[in-house]
Design a protein around this motif. Sequence first.
Motif, PDB file in Angstrom:
ATOM      1  N   LEU A  15       1.011  -1.082   0.121  1.00  0.00           N
ATOM      2  CA  LEU A  15       0.111   0.473  -0.313  1.00  0.00           C
ATOM      3  C   LEU A  15       0.699   1.186   0.126  1.00  0.00           C
ATOM      4  N   GLN A  16       0.581   2.489  -0.863  1.00  0.00           N
ATOM      5  CA  GLN A  16       0.998   3.884  -0.290  1.00  0.00           C
ATOM      6  C   GLN A  16       0.005   4.169  -1.075  1.00  0.00           C
ATOM      7  N   GLU A  17      -0.011   5.193   0.188  1.00  0.00           N
ATOM      8  CA  GLU A  17      -1.360   5.976   0.322  1.00  0.00           C
ATOM      9  C   GLU A  17      -0.343   7.616  -0.242  1.00  0.00           C
ATOM     10  N   ASP A  18      -1.317   7.810  -1.576  1.00  0.00           N
ATOM     11  CA  ASP A  18      -0.974   9.453  -1.193  1.00  0.00           C
ATOM     12  C   ASP A  18      -1.748  10.513  -1.646  1.00  0.00           C
ATOM     13  N   HIS A  19      -2.377  11.611  -1.311  1.00  0.00           N
ATOM     14  CA  HIS A  19      -3.555  12.151  -2.000  1.00  0.00           C
ATOM     15  C   HIS A  19      -2.977  13.130  -2.746  1.00  0.00           C
ATOM     16  N   THR A  20      -2.312  13.364  -3.639  1.00  0.00           N
ATOM     17  CA  THR A  20      -2.229  14.229  -4.286  1.00  0.00           C
ATOM     18  C   THR A  20      -3.592  14.495  -5.031  1.00  0.00           C
ATOM     19  N   VAL A  21      -3.798  13.262  -6.023  1.00  0.00           N
ATOM     20  CA  VAL A  21      -4.919  13.713  -6.320  1.00  0.00           C
ATOM     21  C   VAL A  21      -6.291  12.462  -6.470  1.00  0.00           C
ATOM     22  N   PRO A  22      -7.771  12.898  -6.487  1.00  0.00           N
ATOM     23  CA  PRO A  22      -8.179  12.167  -5.574  1.00  0.00           C
ATOM     24  C   PRO A  22      -8.474  10.710  -6.609  1.00  0.00           C
ATOM     25  N   SER A  23      -8.004   9.291  -6.572  1.00  0.00           N
ATOM     26  CA  SER A  23      -7.873   8.658  -7.322  1.00  0.00           C
ATOM     27  C   SER A  23      -7.604   7.177  -6.879  1.00  0.00           C
ATOM     28  N   ILE A  24      -7.690   6.300  -7.014  1.00  0.00           N
ATOM     29  CA  ILE A  24      -7.295   5.456  -5.903  1.00  0.00           C
ATOM     30  C   ILE A  24      -6.323   4.263  -7.692  1.00  0.00           C
ATOM     31  N   CYS A  25      -5.482   3.426  -7.429  1.00  0.00           N
ATOM     32  CA  CYS A  25      -5.251   2.373  -8.521  1.00  0.00           C
ATOM     33  C   CYS A  25      -4.848   1.172  -8.017  1.00  0.00           C
ATOM     34  N   PHE A  26      -5.684   0.650  -8.063  1.00  0.00           N
ATOM     35  CA  PHE A  26      -5.677  -1.303  -7.521  1.00  0.00           C
ATOM     36  C   PHE A  26      -4.866  -2.307  -8.305  1.00  0.00           C
ATOM     37  N   TYR A  27      -3.719  -2.359  -8.316  1.00  0.00           N
ATOM     38  CA  TYR A  27      -2.997  -3.995  -9.066  1.00  0.00           C
ATOM     39  C   TYR A  27      -3.067  -4.856  -8.584  1.00  0.00           C
TER      40      TYR A  27
END
Length: 447
Positions: A41-53
């Motif tokens: 898990l790499q949390e980053d609130h720069t943009v309001p989106s998530i990538c799930f791989y």
Amino acid sequence: MKRFSTLILAVVVALSSVSSLSAQQILVREHTLKNGLKILLQEDHTVPSICFYIYFRVGNRNERPGITGISHLFEHMMFNGSAKYRPTEFDRIIEEGGGYSNGSTWNDFTNYWEEFNSELFEKVLDLESDRMRALRLDTANLEQERGIVKEERRVSVDNNVTNKMEEELYATAFVAHMYQHPVVGWMGDLDNITLQDAKDYFRTYYAPNNATVIITGDFHTEDAIKKMEAYFGDLPRQEPPRAVNNAEPEQLGERRAEVHKIAQLPAVMIGFKSVSVSDSDYYPLEVLATILSRGQSSRLYKRLVYEKQMASQVSASVDDRVDPGLFTFYVQMKPGKTTAEAENEIYAMLEEIKTAGVTDEELQKAKNIAQADYVRRLKTNQGRAFILGYYETVYGDYRKSFEVVQNYERVSKDDLQRVARTYFTDRKRTVITLIPEKQETSEASSQ
């Protein structure tokens, strides 16, 4: 057992140029469910989106004669319904939420990913866990996707001259390893795969203990872990797949083959047996490939395209695989020029590197390009997720991604000479020559 660890990933981020670099700290959290599913898990609130791989440790390396292409077939079947969701519903839900999804199959892994609005996070977890738990595996799904994959093979390989040459190259260069078989599979094997083959393959390779999930972007880590426990925690662990044995023997002499296809001009593809990504020689070979073919100032382009005017297209690349692959050259000839001329120029160029090496300028430029290519991928949620999953699956440890920039930096001119002398020998060489045919000739030969 649950396992928690917090690591600081020091990555290099390009500023105004490759020579101007600084370190940015990225927090990576690792968690493993009781069933063996590993989560990064790499949390980053720069943009309001998530990538799930999600990476599954299965590709054509894990197949066997008779069912080649089954890994790629599953990539298609995974989007075609599960216990809770009907066919096409997976993509519809994600796209209506402003996201997108895709998947890919390679020699050493199969992966799937979605990028989406943060508010869709829990729905994506439900979608992914349901198809991992209860993929729709029935005759209708198998036959529909079998037909699609066969057509993909016809278009992308059988009717694509360059890809057909590449298929012939690996089929000729390898005699024991599954790398000799194409990822898309042989047509006869695609016809042969049964529903039971598919069910057995899914149970073995799509188990949680054979997968890694990577989540990057706008989420809260502790909340994401709880949700992963809730949606994926009850998936049953399976017996680990049988380890792949690399039985490929040493190549003891040059191998040659011809491909006769409808084409305007001849071409040549040359493969030298190379190394795995875990070998210390991989990075020097990668740098050498950049020196040889990246851009109009590269050695291959200057010599074959600009100075000699014998080629319209040139390339050089080294495989990044779990087991040793190939270092490959490709040359598309111009009218009136022969593939023998291209081969002679390439072999002469390699001898020059073996004896005189490369310049300081060539080495530094290649390092800059390789480092910049790598750090650019780290700018996006998807790029970071891909990198973490790729290094965990192919290199065996996502921490190896922390060392990439430094590994390129360590490459010396002596390293380049050494690997050129070691790997670019005629005994390690396989050559595929395209013999162009006209339409009427090809039709007559097939009758």
